[in-house]
Design a protein around this motif. Structure first.
Motif, short mmCIF file in Angstrom:
data_model
loop_
_atom_site.label_atom_id
_atom_site.label_comp_id
_atom_site.label_asym_id
_atom_site.label_seq_id
_atom_site.Cartn_x
_atom_site.Cartn_y
_atom_site.Cartn_z
N GLU A 154 0.83 -1.22 0.00
CA GLU A 154 0.00 0.00 0.00
C GLU A 154 0.86 1.26 0.00
N SER A 155 2.03 1.21 0.63
CA SER A 155 2.88 2.41 0.68
C SER A 155 3.55 2.70 -0.66
N SER A 156 3.42 1.80 -1.63
CA SER A 156 3.95 2.04 -2.98
C SER A 156 3.05 2.96 -3.79
N ASP A 157 1.81 3.17 -3.33
CA ASP A 157 0.87 4.02 -4.06
C ASP A 157 1.40 5.46 -4.12
N PHE A 158 1.20 6.08 -5.26
CA PHE A 158 1.70 7.45 -5.50
C PHE A 158 1.18 8.45 -4.47
N ASP A 159 -0.08 8.30 -4.05
CA ASP A 159 -0.70 9.24 -3.12
C ASP A 159 -0.79 8.71 -1.69
N TYR A 160 0.06 7.74 -1.35
CA TYR A 160 0.04 7.18 0.01
C TYR A 160 0.28 8.29 1.02
N PRO A 161 -0.43 8.38 2.12
CA PRO A 161 -1.41 7.46 2.69
C PRO A 161 -2.87 7.78 2.33
N LEU A 162 -3.11 8.76 1.43
CA LEU A 162 -4.48 9.04 1.01
C LEU A 162 -5.03 7.93 0.11
N SER A 163 -4.18 7.29 -0.60
CA SER A 163 -4.52 6.15 -1.45
C SER A 163 -3.51 5.07 -1.15
N PRO A 164 -3.81 3.88 -1.43
CA PRO A 164 -4.91 3.31 -2.22
C PRO A 164 -6.22 3.28 -1.42
N VAL A 165 -7.29 2.98 -2.16
CA VAL A 165 -8.60 2.78 -1.55
C VAL A 165 -9.24 1.54 -2.15
N VAL A 166 -10.18 0.99 -1.41
CA VAL A 166 -11.02 -0.09 -1.92
C VAL A 166 -12.45 0.46 -1.87
N SER A 167 -13.20 0.26 -2.97
CA SER A 167 -14.51 0.88 -3.13
C SER A 167 -15.64 -0.14 -3.10
N PHE A 168 -16.79 0.32 -2.60
CA PHE A 168 -17.99 -0.50 -2.49
C PHE A 168 -19.19 0.32 -2.95
N THR A 169 -20.19 -0.34 -3.51
CA THR A 169 -21.49 0.25 -3.78
C THR A 169 -22.54 -0.65 -3.15
N ASN A 170 -23.29 -0.08 -2.22
CA ASN A 170 -24.32 -0.83 -1.48
C ASN A 170 -23.76 -2.13 -0.89
N GLY A 171 -22.54 -2.04 -0.38
CA GLY A 171 -21.91 -3.19 0.27
C GLY A 171 -21.21 -4.15 -0.66
N ASN A 172 -21.32 -3.96 -1.97
CA ASN A 172 -20.68 -4.85 -2.95
C ASN A 172 -19.34 -4.27 -3.39
N LEU A 173 -18.33 -5.11 -3.40
CA LEU A 173 -16.99 -4.69 -3.78
C LEU A 173 -16.94 -4.26 -5.24
N LEU A 174 -16.41 -3.05 -5.48
CA LEU A 174 -16.10 -2.60 -6.84
C LEU A 174 -14.66 -2.94 -7.18
N GLY A 175 -13.77 -2.77 -6.21
CA GLY A 175 -12.36 -3.10 -6.42
C GLY A 175 -11.44 -2.05 -5.84
N LEU A 176 -10.18 -2.21 -6.18
CA LEU A 176 -9.12 -1.31 -5.72
C LEU A 176 -8.99 -0.09 -6.62
N SER A 177 -8.44 0.95 -6.05
CA SER A 177 -7.87 2.06 -6.80
C SER A 177 -6.44 2.17 -6.28
N TYR A 178 -5.47 1.84 -7.14
CA TYR A 178 -4.09 1.65 -6.71
C TYR A 178 -3.17 2.09 -7.83
N LEU A 179 -2.39 3.15 -7.59
CA LEU A 179 -1.52 3.72 -8.61
C LEU A 179 -0.07 3.65 -8.16
N VAL A 180 0.74 2.94 -8.93
CA VAL A 180 2.18 2.91 -8.68
C VAL A 180 2.85 3.61 -9.85
#
Length: 181
Positions: free
Chosen positions: A86-112
């Motif tokens: 996670e600390s490899s993310d360009f905007d660490y510690p603001l990113s990465p994030v994991v996203s959900f819609t109504n409790g269902n996983l959408l996935g990661l947002s992770y930029l190296v």
């Protein structure tokens, strides 16, 4: 008299195991996911594997939600022989994030930087997704989609009380069996 003693011990063991199994967690669960990147084009086609975990205490299951490092999000991803966290993310510690819609996983947002971006839309890197892009810098406009990301079903890590109660019930059962012999 012995029968009453055995019955009392057996009742206690059963009560503890039922309590342990039926107990609702009072703390947040740590949820683990595995993910697989299937890069089908670009300079580095192949499959790459990773995992992430987070604490689910703030998830409501209503609407769009993101969890980040402050929610215990940690990532391990092996790409081209390098282990990224996670600390490899360009905007660490603001990113990465994991996203959900109504409790269902959408996935990661992770930029190296100079490597890859995981997420559906490089124009909105604050929402996770299931696309894998190669990237030439931290400039998301250079992102070129080269594959997809699939996520396994997350499983909560059992609470220590549940495991302890189950172990205690098993030990009591073995004790009773040994005593009987």
């Amino acid at each position: 008299m012995k029968l009453a003693s055995y019955f009392g011990i057996a009742t206690f063991a059963v009560a503890i195991s039922i309590t342990a199994v039926g107990a609702k967690p009072t703390q947040a669960a740590v949820v683990n996911y595995d993910f697989t990147v299937n890069a089908i084009s670009g300079d580095n086609p192949g499959q790459y594997f990773g995992s992430f975990q987070y604490e689910d205490s703030t998830l409501t299951g209503i609407g769009d939600e993101n969890l980040g490092v402050s929610n215990g999000l940690s990532i391990l991803f092996n790409y081209l022989g390098t282990q990224y966290t996670e600390s490899s993310d360009f905007d660490y510690p603001l990113s990465p994030v994991v996203s959900f819609t109504n409790g269902n996983l959408l996935g990661l947002s992770y930029l190296v930087e100079d490597q890859f971006f995981i997420g559906d839309n490089p124009g909105n890197p604050n929402i996770g997704g299931a696309k894998f892009s190669s990237i030439l810098s931290a400039d998301l406009l250079s992102a070129i989609e080269v594959g997809t990301v699939s996520y396994s079903t997350g499983q909560p890590v059992p609470e220590p009380m549940t495991l302890g109660g189950t172990v205690l019930a098993g030990v009591m059962g073995l004790y009773l069996k040994r005593k009987k012999k």
